[in-house]
Design a protein around this motif. Structure first.
Motif, PDB file in Angstrom:
ATOM      1  N   LEU A 139       0.847  -1.214  -0.254  1.00  0.00           N
ATOM      2  CA  LEU A 139       0.048  -0.045  -0.154  1.00  0.00           C
ATOM      3  C   LEU A 139       0.844   1.072   0.024  1.00  0.00           C
ATOM      4  CD1 LEU A 139      -2.609  -0.751   2.662  1.00  0.00           C
ATOM      5  CD2 LEU A 139      -2.931  -0.962   0.146  1.00  0.00           C
ATOM      6  N   LEU A 171       0.725   5.262   1.068  1.00  0.00           N
ATOM      7  CA  LEU A 171       0.041   6.682   1.696  1.00  0.00           C
ATOM      8  C   LEU A 171       0.766   7.659   1.409  1.00  0.00           C
ATOM      9  CD1 LEU A 171      -1.898   7.553   4.327  1.00  0.00           C
ATOM     10  CD2 LEU A 171       0.187   7.511   5.721  1.00  0.00           C
ATOM     11  N   VAL A 214       0.682  11.764   2.117  1.00  0.00           N
ATOM     12  CA  VAL A 214       0.371  12.874   3.131  1.00  0.00           C
ATOM     13  C   VAL A 214       0.743  14.159   2.702  1.00  0.00           C
ATOM     14  CG1 VAL A 214       0.390  11.368   4.954  1.00  0.00           C
ATOM     15  CG2 VAL A 214       2.462  12.538   4.390  1.00  0.00           C
ATOM     16  N   ALA A 268      -7.888  -2.287   6.582  1.00  0.00           N
ATOM     17  CA  ALA A 268      -7.263  -1.143   6.089  1.00  0.00           C
ATOM     18  C   ALA A 268      -7.986   0.232   6.282  1.00  0.00           C
ATOM     19  CB  ALA A 268      -7.111  -1.479   4.343  1.00  0.00           C
ATOM     20  N   ALA A 269      -9.125   0.010   6.322  1.00  0.00           N
ATOM     21  CA  ALA A 269     -10.192   1.380   6.674  1.00  0.00           C
ATOM     22  C   ALA A 269      -9.749   1.565   7.955  1.00  0.00           C
ATOM     23  CB  ALA A 269     -11.603   0.919   6.466  1.00  0.00           C
ATOM     24  N   LEU A 296      -6.638   3.544   8.102  1.00  0.00           N
ATOM     25  CA  LEU A 296      -6.852   4.808   7.540  1.00  0.00           C
ATOM     26  C   LEU A 296      -7.361   5.747   8.606  1.00  0.00           C
ATOM     27  CD1 LEU A 296      -6.526   6.867   5.305  1.00  0.00           C
ATOM     28  CD2 LEU A 296      -8.553   6.010   4.240  1.00  0.00           C
ATOM     29  N   ARG A 297      -8.626   5.223   9.184  1.00  0.00           N
ATOM     30  CA  ARG A 297      -9.173   6.041  10.170  1.00  0.00           C
ATOM     31  C   ARG A 297      -8.239   6.395  11.324  1.00  0.00           C
ATOM     32  NH1 ARG A 297     -13.769   2.985  10.114  1.00  0.00           N
ATOM     33  NH2 ARG A 297     -13.448   2.016  12.098  1.00  0.00           N
ATOM     34  N   LEU A 320      -5.248   6.925  11.192  1.00  0.00           N
ATOM     35  CA  LEU A 320      -4.079   7.822  10.540  1.00  0.00           C
ATOM     36  C   LEU A 320      -4.884   9.198  10.820  1.00  0.00           C
ATOM     37  CD1 LEU A 320      -2.610   5.781   7.706  1.00  0.00           C
ATOM     38  CD2 LEU A 320      -1.324   6.665   9.645  1.00  0.00           C
ATOM     39  N   VAL A 321      -6.082   9.533  10.310  1.00  0.00           N
ATOM     40  CA  VAL A 321      -6.736  10.551  10.268  1.00  0.00           C
ATOM     41  C   VAL A 321      -7.092  11.267  11.453  1.00  0.00           C
ATOM     42  CG1 VAL A 321      -8.785  11.916   9.420  1.00  0.00           C
ATOM     43  CG2 VAL A 321      -7.718  10.044   7.889  1.00  0.00           C
ATOM     44  N   ALA A 374      -3.892  12.668   5.229  1.00  0.00           N
ATOM     45  CA  ALA A 374      -3.784  11.769   4.165  1.00  0.00           C
ATOM     46  C   ALA A 374      -4.245  11.998   2.796  1.00  0.00           C
ATOM     47  CB  ALA A 374      -4.314  10.461   4.511  1.00  0.00           C
ATOM     48  N   SER A 407      -4.029  10.383  -0.316  1.00  0.00           N
ATOM     49  CA  SER A 407      -4.299   9.217  -1.042  1.00  0.00           C
ATOM     50  C   SER A 407      -3.685   8.010  -0.058  1.00  0.00           C
ATOM     51  CB  SER A 407      -3.964   9.282  -2.394  1.00  0.00           C
ATOM     52  OG  SER A 407      -2.376   8.829  -2.507  1.00  0.00           O
ATOM     53  N   PHE A 408      -4.591   6.952  -0.302  1.00  0.00           N
ATOM     54  CA  PHE A 408      -4.213   5.791   0.310  1.00  0.00           C
ATOM     55  C   PHE A 408      -4.703   4.662  -0.737  1.00  0.00           C
ATOM     56  CE2 PHE A 408      -5.379   2.348   3.475  1.00  0.00           C
ATOM     57  CZ  PHE A 408      -4.253   2.219   4.290  1.00  0.00           C
TER      58      PHE A 408
END
Ligand SMILES: Nc1ncnc2c1ncn2[C@@H]1O[C@H](COP(=O)(O)OP(=O)(O)O)[C@@H](O)[C@H]1O
Ligand SMILES: [Mg+2]
Length: 312
Positions: free
Chosen positions: A233, A235, A237, A275-276, A279-280, A282-283, A289, A291-292
């Protein structure tokens, strides 16, 4: 052996002075495939291609090409195969068109000569340069002329030995476009390289050789999966690195974190949901972010993984 296999080998072997350059290879390639033949220098790629082209006798084993056994019916194999050697000479003083005419005559191909030469010149995009002496052509143009020569007798199967080596990126791109065009015409193509990354974009299959042995044969997708341990993957930022490395390191599904343009690339062994979740986190951790996504990336890492280690 399936009827659709245009190449089928069983225990194919070639020795030079009692060492095996190709050491018992079982291979099947379906008609219509575009296969990358990859392996380090000395792996046996050239030796294998020459045997499949019926230009080199196997020491033992079987090779069927377009329905013919290579030792028994070399002539029929030659008719079905266009072989581009890794090094080939061209008569430098001739023009591209004269060169093709020479080979058309030498191969005793059926008339009409002129029409066929125009067709192959068109195909390899050399019409504008057709009347220039070969010595004035760029390396990429010469390589395309070599390919035009192997296409004269309209072979079903193309065996191209490191056609991209020594070409600059522009010429490589032109060669790739040409190979895509030939594939879309239904030709089966086997193209060798010791650099996988220049092949994986347009190949359907990967065949990996190492020290005369078959290490892997399968689809590009299978090669990616086998290289596995999850997918890659990426990421991206906006702004500063901030807590990204720490947040990534905290997720058990993440490994092999590395800086990549605009952010980080890493291996991820979790499913879509996790994965979701990542991402959460991280945010929520304040990471902006942008793109991921799958690092469409490269089976080159897979290639390195599938190859036995030095001295193994
Ligand atoms: N004509 C030859 N005589 C002796 N050894 C050879 C000959 N051709 C190739 N070899 C050896 O066979 C092995 C495989 O060579 P080759 O098929 O050229 O590999 P690749 O094309 O993958 O670089 C190498 O160890 C090479 O030195
Ligand atoms: Mg070679």
């Amino acid at each position: 052996m399936a009827v659709s296999d245009i190449i089928f080998t069983k225990g194919l072997r070639r020795e030079y002075a009692s060492t095996a350059a190709v050491d018992g290879i079982d291979l099947a390639i379906e008609e219509g495939s575009v296969a990358a033949l990859v392996g380090p220098n000395g792996a046996g790629k050239t030796t294998l291609l020459k045997m499949i082209a019926a230009l080199l006798e196997p020491t033992s084993g079987l090779a069927m090409v377009a329905g013919h056994e290579v030792s028994e019916n070399a002539r029929a194999v030659h008719a079905a195969v266009g072989y581009l050697p890794d090094f080939f000479g061209l008569y430098e003083e001739l023009t591209a068109r004269q060169c093709l005419r020479y080979f058309h005559l030498a191969y005793r191909l059926p008339e009409p000569v002129d029409r066929r030469i125009e067709e192959v010149l068109e195909l390899v995009a050399l019409r504008d340069a057709a009347d220039r002496p070969i010595e004035s052509l760029s390396r990429g143009m010469r390589q395309r002329l070599g390919l035009a020569r192997t296409l004269l007798h309209d072979p079903r199967l193309l065996l191209l030995d490191e056609p991209a080596s020594g070409l600059d990126p522009g010429a490589r791109r032109e060669l790739q476009d040409l190979l895509r065009r030939l594939a879309s015409m239904g030709k089966t193509i086997v193209v060798s390289s010791h650099i996988l990354t220049e092949l994986e974009d347009y190949c359907s299959h990967v065949v990996m050789l190492d020290r005369g042995r078959l290490v892997f044969s399968g689809t590009v997708a299978e090669a990616r999966r086998r290289a596995g341990g999850g997918r890659r993957l990426r990421l991206r930022v906006a702004g500063a690195a901030g807590p990204v490395p720490a947040l990534l390191a905290a997720d058990p599904a993440v490994s092999e974190v590395a800086a990549a343009p605009g952010g980080w690339a890493f291996r991820f062994s979790g499913d879509e949901e996790s994965a979701a979740r990542l991402l959460r986190s991280l945010v929520e951790g304040g990471v902006r972010a942008s793109s991921f996504a799958d690092d469409s990336g490269s089976i080159a890492d897979g290639y390195l993984k599938l190859m036995p280690k030095e001295g193994a």
